[in-house]
Write a protein that holds these residues in place. Structure first.
Motif, PDB file in Angstrom:
ATOM      1  N   ASN A   1      22.800  43.612 -71.909  1.00 34.34           N
ATOM      2  CA  ASN A   1      23.279  44.684 -71.043  1.00 34.34           C
ATOM      3  C   ASN A   1      22.118  45.539 -70.544  1.00 34.34           C
ATOM      4  OD1 ASN A   1      26.166  44.274 -71.275  1.00 34.34           O
ATOM      5  ND2 ASN A   1      26.013  45.040 -73.372  1.00 34.34           N
ATOM      6  N   ARG A   2      22.356  46.300 -69.487  1.00 37.08           N
ATOM      7  CA  ARG A   2      21.325  47.242 -69.058  1.00 37.08           C
ATOM      8  C   ARG A   2      20.999  48.197 -70.210  1.00 37.08           C
ATOM      9  NH1 ARG A   2      22.168  50.498 -64.106  1.00 37.08           N
ATOM     10  NH2 ARG A   2      23.027  48.587 -63.183  1.00 37.08           N
ATOM     11  N   ASP A   3      19.753  48.551 -70.324  1.00 34.76           N
ATOM     12  CA  ASP A   3      19.260  49.441 -71.387  1.00 34.76           C
ATOM     13  C   ASP A   3      19.232  48.777 -72.754  1.00 34.76           C
ATOM     14  OD1 ASP A   3      18.419  51.780 -70.111  1.00 34.76           O
ATOM     15  OD2 ASP A   3      20.450  52.579 -69.979  1.00 34.76           O
ATOM     16  N   ALA A   4      19.261  47.447 -72.808  1.00 36.90           N
ATOM     17  CA  ALA A   4      19.188  46.758 -74.101  1.00 36.90           C
ATOM     18  C   ALA A   4      18.391  45.469 -73.951  1.00 36.90           C
ATOM     19  CB  ALA A   4      20.591  46.442 -74.630  1.00 36.90           C
ATOM     20  N   GLY A   5      17.816  45.040 -75.075  1.00 35.91           N
ATOM     21  CA  GLY A   5      17.094  43.777 -75.086  1.00 35.91           C
ATOM     22  C   GLY A   5      15.975  43.753 -74.067  1.00 35.91           C
ATOM     23  N   GLU A   6      15.907  42.661 -73.313  1.00 36.20           N
ATOM     24  CA  GLU A   6      14.858  42.503 -72.309  1.00 36.20           C
ATOM     25  C   GLU A   6      15.369  42.691 -70.883  1.00 36.20           C
ATOM     26  OE1 GLU A   6      11.449  39.746 -73.515  1.00 36.20           O
ATOM     27  OE2 GLU A   6      13.219  38.688 -74.293  1.00 36.20           O
ATOM     28  N   THR A   7      16.588  43.215 -70.757  1.00 38.46           N
ATOM     29  CA  THR A   7      17.080  43.644 -69.451  1.00 38.46           C
ATOM     30  C   THR A   7      16.477  45.007 -69.127  1.00 38.46           C
ATOM     31  OG1 THR A   7      19.125  42.345 -69.439  1.00 38.46           O
ATOM     32  CG2 THR A   7      19.175  44.415 -68.224  1.00 38.46           C
ATOM     33  N   SER A   8      16.366  45.326 -67.846  1.00 36.90           N
ATOM     34  CA  SER A   8      15.753  46.585 -67.422  1.00 36.90           C
ATOM     35  C   SER A   8      16.480  47.804 -67.983  1.00 36.90           C
ATOM     36  CB  SER A   8      15.777  46.693 -65.895  1.00 36.90           C
ATOM     37  OG  SER A   8      15.200  45.576 -65.278  1.00 36.90           O
TER      38      SER A   8
ATOM     39  N   MET B   1      13.197  33.283 -71.887  1.00 39.28           N
ATOM     40  CA  MET B   1      14.500  33.212 -71.230  1.00 39.28           C
ATOM     41  C   MET B   1      14.388  33.744 -69.812  1.00 39.28           C
ATOM     42  SD  MET B   1      17.114  34.237 -74.339  1.00 39.28           S
ATOM     43  CE  MET B   1      15.962  35.305 -75.191  1.00 39.28           C
ATOM     44  N   PRO B   2      15.211  33.236 -68.880  1.00 35.13           N
ATOM     45  CA  PRO B   2      15.106  33.653 -67.478  1.00 35.13           C
ATOM     46  C   PRO B   2      15.666  35.053 -67.250  1.00 35.13           C
ATOM     47  CG  PRO B   2      16.947  32.149 -67.763  1.00 35.13           C
ATOM     48  CD  PRO B   2      16.224  32.199 -69.079  1.00 35.13           C
ATOM     49  N   LYS B   3      15.274  35.638 -66.123  1.00 37.20           N
ATOM     50  CA  LYS B   3      15.831  36.900 -65.672  1.00 37.20           C
ATOM     51  C   LYS B   3      16.252  36.754 -64.219  1.00 37.20           C
ATOM     52  CE  LYS B   3      13.207  40.019 -68.697  1.00 37.20           C
ATOM     53  NZ  LYS B   3      12.339  41.229 -68.756  1.00 37.20           N
ATOM     54  N   VAL B   4      17.232  37.555 -63.815  1.00 39.02           N
ATOM     55  CA  VAL B   4      17.693  37.532 -62.436  1.00 39.02           C
ATOM     56  C   VAL B   4      17.962  38.972 -62.020  1.00 39.02           C
ATOM     57  CG1 VAL B   4      20.136  37.238 -63.045  1.00 39.02           C
ATOM     58  CG2 VAL B   4      19.305  36.455 -60.829  1.00 39.02           C
ATOM     59  N   THR B   5      17.643  39.281 -60.768  1.00 38.61           N
ATOM     60  CA  THR B   5      17.859  40.640 -60.272  1.00 38.61           C
ATOM     61  C   THR B   5      19.313  40.821 -59.859  1.00 38.61           C
ATOM     62  OG1 THR B   5      15.577  40.800 -59.486  1.00 38.61           O
ATOM     63  CG2 THR B   5      17.166  42.339 -58.550  1.00 38.61           C
ATOM     64  N   VAL B   6      19.935  41.862 -60.410  1.00 42.41           N
ATOM     65  CA  VAL B   6      21.312  42.224 -60.071  1.00 42.41           C
ATOM     66  C   VAL B   6      21.307  43.712 -59.735  1.00 42.41           C
ATOM     67  CG1 VAL B   6      23.692  42.436 -60.883  1.00 42.41           C
ATOM     68  CG2 VAL B   6      22.309  40.464 -61.576  1.00 42.41           C
ATOM     69  N   GLY B   7      21.467  44.044 -58.479  1.00 40.99           N
ATOM     70  CA  GLY B   7      21.411  45.444 -58.075  1.00 40.99           C
ATOM     71  C   GLY B   7      20.046  46.035 -58.377  1.00 40.99           C
ATOM     72  N   ASP B   8      20.038  47.061 -59.221  1.00 41.47           N
ATOM     73  CA  ASP B   8      18.803  47.788 -59.506  1.00 41.47           C
ATOM     74  C   ASP B   8      18.164  47.404 -60.836  1.00 41.47           C
ATOM     75  OD1 ASP B   8      20.655  48.858 -61.216  1.00 41.47           O
ATOM     76  OD2 ASP B   8      20.709  50.825 -60.276  1.00 41.47           O
ATOM     77  N   ILE B   9      18.627  46.316 -61.459  1.00 39.14           N
ATOM     78  CA  ILE B   9      18.062  45.902 -62.742  1.00 39.14           C
ATOM     79  C   ILE B   9      17.786  44.400 -62.743  1.00 39.14           C
ATOM     80  CG2 ILE B   9      19.137  47.752 -64.094  1.00 39.14           C
ATOM     81  CD1 ILE B   9      21.244  45.701 -64.995  1.00 39.14           C
ATOM     82  N   ASP B  10      16.930  44.001 -63.658  1.00 42.29           N
ATOM     83  CA  ASP B  10      16.684  42.580 -63.917  1.00 42.29           C
ATOM     84  C   ASP B  10      17.360  42.228 -65.237  1.00 42.29           C
ATOM     85  OD1 ASP B  10      15.106  42.280 -61.625  1.00 42.29           O
ATOM     86  OD2 ASP B  10      13.289  42.909 -62.686  1.00 42.29           O
ATOM     87  N   ILE B  11      18.297  41.294 -65.187  1.00 43.61           N
ATOM     88  CA  ILE B  11      19.092  40.945 -66.359  1.00 43.61           C
ATOM     89  C   ILE B  11      18.495  39.729 -67.058  1.00 43.61           C
ATOM     90  CG2 ILE B  11      21.341  40.135 -67.169  1.00 43.61           C
ATOM     91  CD1 ILE B  11      22.671  41.809 -65.076  1.00 43.61           C
ATOM     92  N   ASN B  12      18.263  39.870 -68.345  1.00 45.87           N
ATOM     93  CA  ASN B  12      17.799  38.783 -69.196  1.00 45.87           C
ATOM     94  C   ASN B  12      19.008  37.988 -69.685  1.00 45.87           C
ATOM     95  OD1 ASN B  12      15.758  37.419 -70.912  1.00 45.87           O
ATOM     96  ND2 ASN B  12      16.888  38.384 -72.583  1.00 45.87           N
ATOM     97  N   TYR B  13      18.976  36.664 -69.539  1.00 46.18           N
ATOM     98  CA  TYR B  13      20.137  35.876 -69.919  1.00 46.18           C
ATOM     99  C   TYR B  13      19.714  34.525 -70.485  1.00 46.18           C
ATOM    100  CZ  TYR B  13      19.576  33.129 -65.616  1.00 46.18           C
ATOM    101  OH  TYR B  13      19.090  32.304 -64.638  1.00 46.18           O
ATOM    102  N   LYS B  14      20.682  33.847 -71.078  1.00 49.05           N
ATOM    103  CA  LYS B  14      20.463  32.532 -71.659  1.00 49.05           C
ATOM    104  C   LYS B  14      21.702  31.696 -71.432  1.00 49.05           C
ATOM    105  CE  LYS B  14      19.706  30.260 -76.154  1.00 49.05           C
ATOM    106  NZ  LYS B  14      19.537  30.480 -77.623  1.00 49.05           N
ATOM    107  N   ILE B  15      21.511  30.425 -71.083  1.00 54.89           N
ATOM    108  CA  ILE B  15      22.628  29.498 -70.892  1.00 54.89           C
ATOM    109  C   ILE B  15      22.454  28.318 -71.829  1.00 54.89           C
ATOM    110  CG2 ILE B  15      23.813  27.966 -69.280  1.00 54.89           C
ATOM    111  CD1 ILE B  15      22.913  29.741 -67.008  1.00 54.89           C
ATOM    112  N   GLN B  16      23.540  27.946 -72.519  1.00 50.86           N
ATOM    113  CA  GLN B  16      23.514  26.737 -73.331  1.00 50.86           C
ATOM    114  C   GLN B  16      24.864  26.047 -73.263  1.00 50.86           C
ATOM    115  OE1 GLN B  16      22.922  29.379 -77.110  1.00 50.86           O
ATOM    116  NE2 GLN B  16      23.784  27.478 -77.889  1.00 50.86           N
TER     117      GLN B  16
END
Length: 252
Positions: A54-61, A1-16
């Protein structure tokens, strides 16, 4: 799944899916995998569904510092900006529903309609349930009814085995807990202007249904739906009822 930088973290997300954007915000310690397959699939037949960790969960920073739920709402808003989505419907459950309240209050320009699932306003106006034992060995008993577990034990065990490695632990979990502990929108929810739907299961032990009643009564013109024979994880145990309720609300 893709990630994108938002502020000080990289957020893991999925679109369908395709259509109007529906951003879904998951609860305490969970990752986007905890939505399961059925509900996102049902909703993605009508909407562009965005799931994320969310931050601190899953594959987000992991977060480099303590934060608030309002900051987590800013993460969600920043995710929309980063992927080029100017506005979205927002559906948050449990802690994700608390985050969604701050999204509605602080980022109203990015919000179409709001859906709050099995959540609360916090502060002195809320009734806490069995949150303290949320991280024990009886997680399934807190999330689901006894009947649902009995009929789906094997599948639930496999699902938990697959998703648990992505749950928050240690200091990451503590930061999420600390953010949630200061949540208080008792006097602010009346300022939410977006059309709002409040959903709960009638047998929720974690965040009792009385909390949803408060939100529905205090958010202007909010609607309330109660899923029968459903516990805290109603969106997983009752995906068709949940999807139908959401689609009916979001349809113009």
């Amino acid at each position: 799944m893709p990630k994108v930088t938002v502020g000080d973290i990289d957020i893991n997300y999925k679109i369908q899916g395709q259509g109007e954007t529906l951003l879904m915000i998951v609860g305490l310690s969970f990752s986007l995998l905890d939505w399961g397959i059925k509900l996102p699939d049902l909703l993605s037949q009508h909407y562009k569904v965005i799931l994320f960790d969310n931050r601190d969960a899953g594959e987000t920073s992991c977060s480099p510092y303590p934060y608030s739920l309002a900051q987590m709402a800013s993460d969600a808003a920043g995710l929309l900006d980063a992927i080029g989505e100017p506005k979205a419907h927002v559906f948050g459950v449990s802690m994700g529903g608390m985050i969604a309240q701050y999204f509605a209050l602080d980022h109203a320009d990015k919000l179409n309609k709001l859906i709050l699932g099995c959540t609360m306003a916090g502060g002195s106006c809320s009734q806490t349930g069995d949150i303290g034992s949320f991280f024990g060995d009886d997680l399934l008993k807190l999330l689901f009814t006894t009947d649902f577990i009995r009929h789906n034990q094997a599948d639930l065990d496999l699902f938990l085995q697959a998703t648990k490695p992505y749950h928050s632990t240690g200091e990451a979990l503590l930061r999420q807990l600390n953010a949630m502990s200061s949540h208080d929108t008792c006097n602010a929810v009346g300022k939410i202007v977006a059309p709002t739907l409040v959903i709960t299961g009638d047998r929720d032990r974690v965040i009792p249904p009385e909390n949803s009643a408060f939100l529905a009564q205090n958010i202007p013109n909010a609607q309330q739906e109660i899923i029968k024979d459903a516990a805290h994880a109603f969106s997983f145990s009752h995906p068709l009822a949940t999807a139908t309720t959401i689609i009916n609300f979001l349809e113009p």
